[in-house]
Design a protein around this motif. Structure first.
Motif, mmCIF file in Angstrom:
data_model
loop_
_atom_site.group_PDB
_atom_site.id
_atom_site.type_symbol
_atom_site.label_atom_id
_atom_site.label_comp_id
_atom_site.label_asym_id
_atom_site.label_seq_id
_atom_site.Cartn_x
_atom_site.Cartn_y
_atom_site.Cartn_z
ATOM 1 N N SER A 240 0.588 -1.396 0.229
ATOM 2 C CA SER A 240 0.162 -0.731 -0.116
ATOM 3 C C SER A 240 0.822 1.181 -0.437
ATOM 4 O O SER A 240 1.555 0.851 1.206
ATOM 5 C CB SER A 240 -0.870 -0.126 1.278
ATOM 6 O OG SER A 240 -1.540 1.036 1.808
ATOM 7 N N LEU A 241 1.045 2.136 -1.192
ATOM 8 C CA LEU A 241 1.269 3.360 -0.926
ATOM 9 C C LEU A 241 0.626 4.494 -0.739
ATOM 10 O O LEU A 241 -0.144 4.281 -0.723
ATOM 11 C CB LEU A 241 1.838 3.610 -2.630
ATOM 12 C CG LEU A 241 2.609 5.409 -2.846
ATOM 13 C CD1 LEU A 241 4.258 4.578 -2.638
ATOM 14 C CD2 LEU A 241 2.964 4.683 -4.088
ATOM 15 N N VAL A 242 0.809 5.472 0.349
ATOM 16 C CA VAL A 242 -0.174 6.351 1.352
ATOM 17 C C VAL A 242 0.124 7.314 1.100
ATOM 18 O O VAL A 242 2.439 7.966 1.263
ATOM 19 C CB VAL A 242 0.381 5.985 2.805
ATOM 20 C CG1 VAL A 242 -1.028 7.090 2.963
ATOM 21 C CG2 VAL A 242 -0.218 4.501 2.707
ATOM 22 N N GLY A 243 -0.320 8.336 1.108
ATOM 23 C CA GLY A 243 0.719 10.149 1.192
ATOM 24 C C GLY A 243 -0.424 10.958 0.384
ATOM 25 O O GLY A 243 -1.706 10.999 0.112
ATOM 26 N N GLU A 244 -0.156 12.653 0.490
ATOM 27 C CA GLU A 244 -1.707 13.266 0.704
ATOM 28 C C GLU A 244 -0.737 13.903 -1.081
ATOM 29 O O GLU A 244 -0.576 14.961 -1.042
ATOM 30 C CB GLU A 244 -1.754 14.415 1.893
ATOM 31 C CG GLU A 244 -1.868 14.254 2.472
ATOM 32 C CD GLU A 244 -2.261 15.143 3.976
ATOM 33 O OE1 GLU A 244 -1.254 16.436 3.766
ATOM 34 O OE2 GLU A 244 -1.691 15.317 5.167
ATOM 35 N N LEU A 245 -1.555 12.318 -1.954
ATOM 36 C CA LEU A 245 -1.015 13.731 -3.485
ATOM 37 C C LEU A 245 -2.247 13.380 -4.172
ATOM 38 O O LEU A 245 -3.330 12.372 -3.801
ATOM 39 C CB LEU A 245 -0.371 12.671 -4.349
ATOM 40 C CG LEU A 245 1.212 12.180 -3.272
ATOM 41 C CD1 LEU A 245 2.371 11.671 -4.027
ATOM 42 C CD2 LEU A 245 1.636 14.351 -3.197
ATOM 43 N N ALA A 246 -2.137 13.932 -5.270
ATOM 44 C CA ALA A 246 -3.459 13.803 -5.808
ATOM 45 C C ALA A 246 -3.327 12.184 -6.848
ATOM 46 O O ALA A 246 -2.387 11.600 -6.209
ATOM 47 C CB ALA A 246 -3.313 14.461 -6.802
ATOM 48 N N ARG A 247 -4.874 11.802 -7.287
ATOM 49 C CA ARG A 247 -5.226 10.651 -7.088
ATOM 50 C C ARG A 247 -4.054 10.293 -8.278
ATOM 51 O O ARG A 247 -3.306 9.025 -8.196
ATOM 52 C CB ARG A 247 -6.260 10.072 -7.754
ATOM 53 C CG ARG A 247 -6.948 8.084 -7.961
ATOM 54 C CD ARG A 247 -8.084 8.482 -8.536
ATOM 55 N NE ARG A 247 -8.502 6.843 -8.725
ATOM 56 C CZ ARG A 247 -9.409 6.053 -8.549
ATOM 57 N NH1 ARG A 247 -10.177 7.064 -8.034
ATOM 58 N NH2 ARG A 247 -9.404 5.362 -8.800
ATOM 59 N N ASN A 248 -4.320 11.441 -9.784
ATOM 60 C CA ASN A 248 -3.120 10.486 -10.785
ATOM 61 C C ASN A 248 -1.450 10.010 -9.981
ATOM 62 O O ASN A 248 -0.858 9.440 -10.721
ATOM 63 C CB ASN A 248 -3.309 11.564 -11.891
ATOM 64 C CG ASN A 248 -2.573 12.527 -11.148
ATOM 65 O OD1 ASN A 248 -3.020 12.883 -10.677
ATOM 66 N ND2 ASN A 248 -2.454 13.651 -12.290
ATOM 67 N N GLU A 249 -1.401 10.801 -9.211
ATOM 68 C CA GLU A 249 0.286 11.019 -9.033
ATOM 69 C C GLU A 249 0.335 9.913 -8.416
ATOM 70 O O GLU A 249 1.388 9.008 -8.592
ATOM 71 C CB GLU A 249 0.891 12.269 -8.569
ATOM 72 C CG GLU A 249 1.965 12.253 -8.386
ATOM 73 C CD GLU A 249 2.467 13.815 -7.779
ATOM 74 O OE1 GLU A 249 3.769 14.396 -7.343
ATOM 75 O OE2 GLU A 249 1.598 14.978 -6.669
#
Length: 262
Positions: A240-249
């Protein structure tokens, strides 16, 4: 509040998607959605979820519904309540939605496979990955247990602890440098977390854990408040890759990690 001045609940939107409204109500909802792109986007998402559930669990529709989930029984009770309170106007629409809520309850029985061990494992993976991300992503002094300067040692150590050959993905071509990683508990077993950071200070974490399941799964995207996650399973690991990024990024980073982990 919508741009037409009416607040439309999610129950009503679900009723529209399931075709449970009268023709007059359906026409009114069509006009509402044409003027409210946010609600239209929700309707589109509900339709995708409905199609996915049907594809996965449609084969159990022939099974009997438990008496406690009888749609007719609960709908009659709801109608009596509405009559007693003398609701009018939009209450008719609300009544239709209550009937749909009953059907949705029965749908929960039909789709009980969502609570199967595999589904629970996927949910636990995302919950643990997001929790670990939120715990460590803001750390300044100790964001990781082993720094990127010891990448070779980090990979060997975590491969041994997870009993899997772990290749640490290189995301520099996507603008994210490895900060390092750590060992984490995951239920009765171990998990690994790798942290990455771009030049603006944004961080993402990659959560990896062994899984007894074989085969692959498609990428799935979920949002937990401001935090989003992309998760997948590949052979003997779940990620699982997690972050506060836009979905496409975030999905682009996840696919790059997948290519190297695979």
């Amino acid at each position: 509040m919508s741009s037409t001045g009416k607040t439309i609940s999610r129950d009503i939107l679900h009723a529209y998607v399931d075709g449970e409204l009268t023709q007059e109500m359906m026409a009114e909802m069509e006009r509402h959605l044409a003027a409210n792109p946010d609600d239209a986007a929700l309707v589109a998402a509900f339709r995708r979820d409905r199609e996915a559930l049907h594809a996965l669990y449609g084969h159990v529709e022939a099974e009997p519904v438990p008496a406690a989930l009888s749609a007719h029984r609960i709908a009659r009770s709801r109608r009596r309540e509405l009559t007693r309170w003398g609701l009018t106007g939009w209450s008719n629409l609300a009544a239709a939605c209550l009937a749909v809520a009953v059907v949705a309850s029965a749908g929960g029985w039909y789709a009980r496979g969502l609570m199967s061990p595999a589904a629970s494992m996927r949910q636990a993976l995302v919950d643990n990955a997001v929790a670990a991300h939120n715990l460590y992503v803001s750390e300044i002094v100790h964001p990781v247990e082993v720094a990127a300067s010891q990448e070779e040692h980090l990979a060997a150590w975590l491969s041994k602890r997870l009993d899997r050959a772990i290749v640490i993905p290189d995301l520099r071509d996507r603008g994210f440098d490895l900060v390092g990683g750590r060992l984490l508990p995951d239920g009765s077993g171990p998990a690994a977390q790798f942290m990455y950071e771009d030049r603006s200070g944004r961080r993402v974490t990659l959560y990896v854990k062994p899984t007894p399941e074989t085969g692959q799964s498609a990428f799935r995207f979920v949002e937990e408040g401001r935090t989003a996650a992309v998760f997948w399973r590949d052979e003997t690991i779940s990620c699982s890759l997690v972050g506060e990024l836009a979905r496409n990024e975030l999905e682009g980073l996840a696919k790059r990690a997948y290519e190297q982990l695979g």
